[in-house]
Write a protein that holds these residues in place. Structure first.
Motif, short mmCIF file in Angstrom:
data_model
loop_
_atom_site.label_atom_id
_atom_site.label_comp_id
_atom_site.label_asym_id
_atom_site.label_seq_id
_atom_site.Cartn_x
_atom_site.Cartn_y
_atom_site.Cartn_z
N ARG A 182 0.79 -1.22 0.00
CA ARG A 182 0.00 0.00 0.00
C ARG A 182 0.83 1.28 0.00
NH1 ARG A 182 -5.43 -0.20 0.65
NH2 ARG A 182 -6.35 -2.24 1.13
N PRO A 183 1.85 1.39 0.85
CA PRO A 183 2.63 2.64 0.83
C PRO A 183 3.27 2.92 -0.53
CG PRO A 183 3.11 1.37 2.81
CD PRO A 183 2.32 0.47 1.92
N ILE A 230 3.57 5.75 -5.88
CA ILE A 230 3.72 5.73 -7.33
C ILE A 230 2.43 6.06 -8.08
CG2 ILE A 230 5.62 4.06 -7.20
CD1 ILE A 230 3.73 1.86 -7.96
N HIS A 231 1.38 6.43 -7.34
CA HIS A 231 0.14 6.85 -8.01
C HIS A 231 0.39 8.18 -8.72
CE1 HIS A 231 -4.01 8.16 -8.62
NE2 HIS A 231 -4.34 6.88 -8.48
N PRO A 232 -0.17 8.39 -9.90
CA PRO A 232 0.09 9.63 -10.64
C PRO A 232 -0.23 10.91 -9.86
CG PRO A 232 -0.96 8.03 -12.08
CD PRO A 232 -0.97 7.44 -10.70
N ILE A 233 -1.30 10.90 -9.07
CA ILE A 233 -1.65 12.11 -8.31
C ILE A 233 -0.59 12.41 -7.28
CG2 ILE A 233 -3.31 13.13 -6.71
CD1 ILE A 233 -5.52 11.64 -8.18
N THR A 234 -0.16 11.39 -6.53
CA THR A 234 0.90 11.59 -5.54
C THR A 234 2.19 12.06 -6.21
OG1 THR A 234 -0.05 9.75 -4.28
CG2 THR A 234 2.14 10.51 -3.64
N PRO A 245 7.39 2.42 -19.10
CA PRO A 245 7.15 1.10 -19.70
C PRO A 245 7.39 -0.06 -18.74
CG PRO A 245 9.29 1.93 -20.37
CD PRO A 245 8.66 3.01 -19.55
N ASP A 246 8.04 0.20 -17.60
CA ASP A 246 8.35 -0.88 -16.67
C ASP A 246 7.08 -1.39 -16.00
OD1 ASP A 246 11.09 -0.85 -17.09
OD2 ASP A 246 11.41 0.74 -15.63
N PRO A 247 7.01 -2.70 -15.73
CA PRO A 247 5.81 -3.28 -15.12
C PRO A 247 5.69 -2.94 -13.65
CG PRO A 247 7.51 -4.95 -15.32
CD PRO A 247 8.04 -3.72 -16.00
N ALA A 248 4.45 -2.86 -13.20
CA ALA A 248 4.16 -2.68 -11.78
C ALA A 248 2.71 -3.08 -11.55
CB ALA A 248 4.39 -1.24 -11.33
N PRO A 249 2.40 -3.68 -10.41
CA PRO A 249 1.02 -4.08 -10.14
C PRO A 249 0.15 -2.89 -9.79
CG PRO A 249 2.42 -4.56 -8.26
CD PRO A 249 3.33 -4.06 -9.34
N HIS A 250 -1.13 -2.99 -10.12
CA HIS A 250 -2.15 -2.02 -9.69
C HIS A 250 -1.85 -0.60 -10.19
CE1 HIS A 250 -3.50 -5.27 -7.13
NE2 HIS A 250 -2.34 -5.28 -6.51
N ARG A 251 -1.35 -0.46 -11.40
CA ARG A 251 -1.09 0.88 -11.93
C ARG A 251 -2.40 1.58 -12.26
NH1 ARG A 251 3.87 1.61 -15.97
NH2 ARG A 251 3.48 3.74 -15.28
#
Length: 271
Positions: free
Chosen positions: A121-122, A127-131, A180-186
């Motif tokens: 979660r942190p 890494i959320h766009p708004i943050t 382009p790098d992968p990440a979960p829950h983007r």
């Protein structure tokens, strides 16, 4: 004009050379070695390799003596340095996909741990766009509309942290939009597109505030110098954000071709 003795700039120069010249150079060498091996297998893009190299060189150039000396004497030099460290350099680094290259060349168990860490979660919040936009664009408002900029010119620690913030927040924001790098829950594409347009408008508005009201204050720079720096921010930022938007749409248009590969990787437990 010379704004007096920049104790922060002088005191933090050695630390910046290590953090933004030596360390990126080492990372570039590692990247080139690994990417070279992948290129020989025809499983990596030479374009991505070139992009990462350009990003590294832009960051090193921003800390080089000619540009650093200009930044010490003139706010326009500082703004060019800021654009290289916080916008153009990170964009090129992100498009080099270093995360993908890393995950493809480490043991699967370690790769799964890294992706699991990104799913916490942190980290998902960070890494959320708004943050990322608040840290990047919001940080600029704090820097240029408050006494923080003047403080960075006299305090070596603040000076070093400021330049690190440019690179890290710029990279994080760029990656959150078009990485382009992968990440979960983007975040989804519509969310990213909305954020990048709002961030572009906010960045342009900051340039106008600086031009119209003479920010940052307390620098002993005359109005013409402040306005010249604001123009560098406004037009240079527009160019960097245009390139980011182009990268975003290029990724969006390629999404149909990427999704089957992504689902295959997910089945292997890498997402």
């Amino acid at each position: 004009m010379d704004h007096g003795v920049h104790n922060g700039s002088m005191g933090g120069s050695a630390a910046l050379v290590v953090l933004l010249v030596v360390l990126p150079s080492v990372l570039l060498i590692i990247y080139l070695v690994v990417a070279g091996r992948e290129l020989r297998r025809s499983t990596w893009s030479g374009w991505r390799t070139a992009s990462f190299a350009v990003g590294t060189l832009l960051i090193i150039a921003a800390i080089s003596p000619p540009l650093s000396d200009w930044a010490h004497r003139d706010l326009s030099g500082h703004m060019v340095q800021h654009l290289l460290l916080g916008m153009f350099g990170p964009l090129a680094l992100v498009l080099g996909a270093p995360g993908t290259l890393l995950l493809r060349n480490i043991p699967v168990t370690i790769a799964r741990r890294i992706v699991a860490f990104l799913a916490t979660r942190p980290i998902r919040f960070l890494i959320h766009p708004i943050t990322a936009a608040l840290l990047d664009i919001g940080g600029m408002y704090v820097l240029y509309l408050t006494p923080l900029y003047v403080l960075s010119m006299t305090d070596p620690l603040v000076y070093v942290l400021l330049h690190l913030h440019f690179v890290i927040s710029g990279y994080l924001f760029t990656w959150s939009i078009a990485g382009p790098d992968p990440a979960p829950h983007r975040a989804g594409m519509p969310m990213r597109l909305t954020v990048v347009f709002l961030a572009t408008a906010a960045h342009a508005n900051l340039g106008k505030l600086m031009y119209g009201y003479g920010y940052p204050r307390g620098t002993m720079a005359d109005l013409s110098e402040l306005q010249a720096a604001a123009q560098w921010m406004y037009y240079g930022g527009d160019l960097a954000e245009l390139l980011l938007i182009i990268a975003f749409f290029a990724m969006w248009f390629r999404r149909r071709n990427i999704l089957p590969v992504a689902f295959a990787d997910r089945r292997q437990g890498l997402y």
